[in-house]
Scaffold this active site. Structure first.
Site, PDB file in Angstrom:
ATOM      1  N   HIS A  38      92.737  43.555  51.104  1.00  0.00           N
ATOM      2  CA  HIS A  38      93.560  44.117  50.018  1.00  0.00           C
ATOM      3  C   HIS A  38      94.971  44.450  50.496  1.00  0.00           C
ATOM      4  CE1 HIS A  38      94.879  46.452  46.603  1.00  0.00           C
ATOM      5  NE2 HIS A  38      94.899  47.570  47.321  1.00  0.00           N
ATOM      6  N   HIS A  75      99.516  51.444  52.355  1.00  0.00           N
ATOM      7  CA  HIS A  75      99.556  52.266  51.151  1.00  0.00           C
ATOM      8  C   HIS A  75      98.265  53.046  50.892  1.00  0.00           C
ATOM      9  CE1 HIS A  75      97.546  48.672  49.468  1.00  0.00           C
ATOM     10  NE2 HIS A  75      97.078  49.482  48.549  1.00  0.00           N
ATOM     11  N   GLU A  80      95.073  58.076  51.836  1.00  0.00           N
ATOM     12  CA  GLU A  80      93.984  58.392  50.908  1.00  0.00           C
ATOM     13  C   GLU A  80      92.611  58.098  51.496  1.00  0.00           C
ATOM     14  OE1 GLU A  80      92.504  57.180  46.402  1.00  0.00           O
ATOM     15  OE2 GLU A  80      94.424  56.481  47.180  1.00  0.00           O
ATOM     16  N   ASP A  81      92.491  57.026  52.263  1.00  0.00           N
ATOM     17  CA  ASP A  81      91.168  56.556  52.699  1.00  0.00           C
ATOM     18  C   ASP A  81      90.823  56.879  54.142  1.00  0.00           C
ATOM     19  OD1 ASP A  81      90.883  55.539  50.185  1.00  0.00           O
ATOM     20  OD2 ASP A  81      91.361  53.475  50.723  1.00  0.00           O
ATOM     21  N   ASP A  96     100.100  46.688  44.342  1.00  0.00           N
ATOM     22  CA  ASP A  96      98.749  47.220  44.559  1.00  0.00           C
ATOM     23  C   ASP A  96      97.892  47.060  43.303  1.00  0.00           C
ATOM     24  OD1 ASP A  96      96.547  48.802  45.507  1.00  0.00           O
ATOM     25  OD2 ASP A  96      97.435  50.566  44.545  1.00  0.00           O
ATOM     26  N   ASP A 137     105.947  28.892  18.196  1.00  0.00           N
ATOM     27  CA  ASP A 137     106.635  29.055  19.475  1.00  0.00           C
ATOM     28  C   ASP A 137     105.713  29.648  20.540  1.00  0.00           C
ATOM     29  OD1 ASP A 137     106.534  31.332  17.964  1.00  0.00           O
ATOM     30  OD2 ASP A 137     108.430  32.150  18.679  1.00  0.00           O
TER      31      ASP A 137
END
Length: 762
Positions: free
Chosen positions: A72, A96, A100-101, A163, A284
């Site tokens: 990821h 990123h 958090e993890d 993300d 269109d």
């Protein structure tokens, strides 16, 4: 500090390294072995170290799809690289999810990768380590934090969009209910954000992927429709493109590209829904795009297109002269093609095309020589005024649900373009009025607005503005907002400025009300010391207020609930608990918060008596209609002179004062009676609510009460021109705690100014 070694990562076959990363790692290691620094430190060393750091920390972690988690961050970093992101952005793509993890702190990220990378990672990180009262509050705080970080550096939201895009691409591995929740948030927030930033390639894919999970049947139907007509459509586009290319060459216009472009599925579906047409009636569904070298050639090309094909009246849009708020520029025209069917032609320069595809990221991917790739959006950047307005409005919105509704409304709003008398273009939401325009110019212009002129004519303030209107505002020194304006302003900024003015004009009253509510909850002993303590200031900041006084005013106005304030105070006291001795006592004087309960009522000891009122067992009695006592409130019995027995009053009821002492009977509620089923299920209460007078306010209040399963047996509304309105309601509640819970829910509503319980005769 966590350190990583430069080892060659071994990934499974279904998660290979992209070529650009392999090249970067190889170059970095070869030069490292030689003992020389990398040739391009910004694009090699930082990126490689970030990847190796993330690889080490994510080892052993798996995604819902079963693939290693590191796949990821690699995908996110690749998306950012394709957008032209610099090394800090790509590094943030790898990192990123680290905070958090894993157990890595932002300070460790800064120590290893610098403050720039830390700011990007922190801006994207969710607030998973804080306690919130609801999912809505958590979501609101996540977006508040993200937008604040975005104001300092627009790259934050680009990292977040990358993300979210990869998460949407792999959404099929989650449970259906989670798929819908994430797709809904993507459709309501992230796709419009990509649109506002002008990143068209992200916006289209996010919309189509959300469409796939929110409307699966309609999505499959659109796929089938588009596939069936693809061959015919492509042949028509090729014929039109060939004709245009030939005519442009004859006219001497140098063309970069002439090509056909299919429109994305969700765009076609929305057009079908909006126009109430079937697929075969939408012509269109694809467009011919002409890219030339400069602006002059755009308009020359437009003339050639209209000469080669018959233009359809009313279907021409000049986004070059009036760019969209996301800086999108192009000429759009719809003409009748070779087969007699309408077809859209888009004309733009190569630079405009890059902005249309990459939006704000075009600064990084296609920067001019000598330009900085670290382009940041500040509150002074006129091209992103919508972001400045978002940040201004969010400081005024304390209620999580209202904040989310305003964010969604602002992101989705279609724009109308009007002019100031000096010729400056102002973009407003469609349906905006002169009042919205006044507040967009400046808060004080709006607060002193007394009238308006549109195209030289004086018009009412509720007049909807149209594209191209020239608007001027008439102000008066002693003018002030009218509550009637709330019935027709459409922009969140104007609406919140009006409310803020009204709240400021009643600030002292709101502070006093908030202080009384909190003092009643916590008790008087040590209350003043608590308000002056460090935990009180911490609690105010966690409720998004800058001072304790602002918090009390917000509590009194109903922006924040009593339960939330008490909970934040408890958390703040715990946060300050490492202090010892006198410092602990100063943080929580008299142990107020340790003893505070979530409802102000205290239960009496249980008893086996069958009577709902203790002290008058077997005697005739009734509840006094003057004060309507509730279980949980102190009560007193008064012997009636007639044949109605004993009247049960609230202690302190004015009608009890003249009653002689020999006719007063000490009584109390039987707390055990509710378990035996003898207590009446509800008791009547009369309340009066002062509200900002607007259409639908009574309906909103009744809706809140319905959600709480509160029966309303009476409703009466009194309105006064140009002033607030009064609503009197008769409610049926179980006890005092139930009434307080109901009051807290009503006070949360933004339009509620005052709320109190009535006694007989009021």
């Amino acid at each position: 500090m966590i350190m990583t070694s430069a080892v060659t990562p071994v990934l499974p076959a279904d998660c290979t390294l992209p070529n650009w990363l392999e090249t970067c790692l190889l170059s970095h290691r070869v030069e490292g072995e030689r003992g020389t620094p990398p040739t391009d430190k910004s694009n090699s060393e930082l990126v490689c170290r970030a990847f190796e750091f993330a690889y080490a920390l994510h080892q052993g972690q798996m995604r819902a799809s079963g693939e290693p988690y590191i796949c990821h961050p690699i995908a996110v970093a690749s998306l950012l690289r394709d957008l032209g992101g610099d090394s800090a952005m790509i590094a943030a793509g790898f990192l990123h999810d680290i905070v958090e993890d894993t157990d890595v702190t932002p300070e460790e990220i800064e120590a290893q990768f610098g403050g720039e990378v830390r700011r990007l990672v922190e801006g994207v990180t969710k607030l998973s380590k804080f306690n919130f009262q609801s999912k809505t509050e958590r979501q609101a705080e996540n977006f508040r934090r993200m937008f604040l970080a975005m104001a300092q550096d627009a790259r934050v939201i680009v990292v977040k969009l990358a993300d979210r895009l990869h998460n949407m691409r792999t959404l099929e591995h989650l449970k259906p209910e989670k798929q819908r929740r994430i797709a809904q948030e993507t459709s309501e927030i992230f796709a419009p954000l990509a649109n506002r930033l002008g990143i068209g390639r992200f916006k289209w894919e996010l919309e189509d992927l959300s469409f796939k999970y929110l409307e699966p049947d309609a999505y499959r139907h659109m796929q089938d429709c588009v596939s069936e007509k693809r061959t015919d459509r492509e042949s028509r586009l090729q014929l039109v493109a060939a004709t245009l290319r030939e005519r442009l060459e004859e006219a001497g216009v140098k063309v970069v590209e002439v090509s056909g472009r299919p429109k994305h599925l969700y765009g076609i579906y929305r057009k079908m829904e909006r126009q109430q047409k079937a697929f075969h009636e939408i012509f269109d569904v694809a467009a011919v795009r002409v890219i030339v070298h400069n602006k002059d050639e755009c308009y020359r090309t437009l003339a050639i297109v209209h000469d080669a094909f018959r233009p359809i009246p009313g279907r021409f849009k000049d986004y070059i002269g009036l760019p969209k708020p996301n800086r999108y520029q192009s000429l759009h025209t719809v003409v009748l093609g070779n087969h007699g069917r309408p077809i859209e032609v888009q004309i733009r320069t190569l630079e405009m095309h890059h902005v249309a595809e990459y939006g704000i990221a075009a600064h990084w991917k296609y920067k001019e020589s000598g330009g900085s790739s670290n382009t940041q959006v500040t509150t002074d950047d006129e091209k992103f005024t919508w972001l400045r307005q978002l940040l201004e409005w969010q400081s005024d919105l304390k209620d999580a649900r209202e904040f989310m509704e305003d964010i969604k409304g602002n992101l989705f709003a279609e724009d109308v373009y009007v002019f100031t008398p000096d010729g400056d273009v102002v973009s407003l939401a469609r349906g905006a009025t002169p009042v919205d325009f006044a507040y967009r110019i400046h808060t004080e212009v709006g607060n002193h607005c007394a009238g308006s002129r549109v195209n030289g004519r004086i018009v009412p303030l509720d007049t909807p503005l149209q594209n191209g209107d020239i608007v001027s505002i008439i102000t008066q020194k002693n003018g002030h907002p009218s509550l009637d304006w709330l019935n027709y302003v459409v922009t969140a900024g104007a609406r919140n400025r009006i409310r803020q003015w009204y709240k400021r004009s009643h600030r002292d009253e709101n502070m006093a009300r908030g202080r009384d509510m909190l003092e009643k909850e916590l008790g008087k002993n040590g209350f003043e010391s608590l308000l002056k303590s460090a935990p009180a200031q911490t609690a105010a900041e966690r409720c998004n207020y800058s001072s304790v006084e602002d918090l009390l005013a917000g509590l009194g106005y109903g922006e924040v609930t009593l339960n939330l304030v008490v909970n934040r105070l408890r958390e703040a006291v715990k946060l300050h608990q490492p202090l010892t001795g006198s410092e602990v006592a100063q943080s929580d004087p008299e142990g107020l918060l340790a003893e505070a309960v979530t409802s102000p009522s205290r239960s009496h000891s249980s008893t086996s008596s069958d009577s709902p009122i203790l002290g008058i067992e077997g005697l005739l009695h009734h509840m006094a209609g003057c004060c309507h006592p509730l279980p949980g409130e102190p009560i007193i019995g008064a012997v009636s002179l007639g044949s109605r027995g004993i009247a049960i009053h609230r202690q302190g009821c004015p009608n009890v004062e003249p009653v002689p002492g020999d006719r007063l009977v000490p009584v109390s509620w039987n707390a055990g009676d509710s378990k035996n089923g003898h207590r009446p299920p509800t008791y009547p209460v009369q309340v009066r609510i002062e509200v900002i007078d607007r259409v639908g306010v009574l309906k909103d209040i009744l809706s809140h009460l319905s959600d709480l399963q509160i029966n309303v047996h009476k409703a009466q509304v009194k309105t006064f021109p140009g002033q607030t309105a009064e609503i009197e309601l008769g409610l049926d509640v179980r006890d005092h705690a139930h009434l307080e819970q109901t009051f807290n829910q009503i006070r949360k509503m933004t339009d509620v100014l005052k709320l109190r319980r009535l006694s007989q005769g009021e």
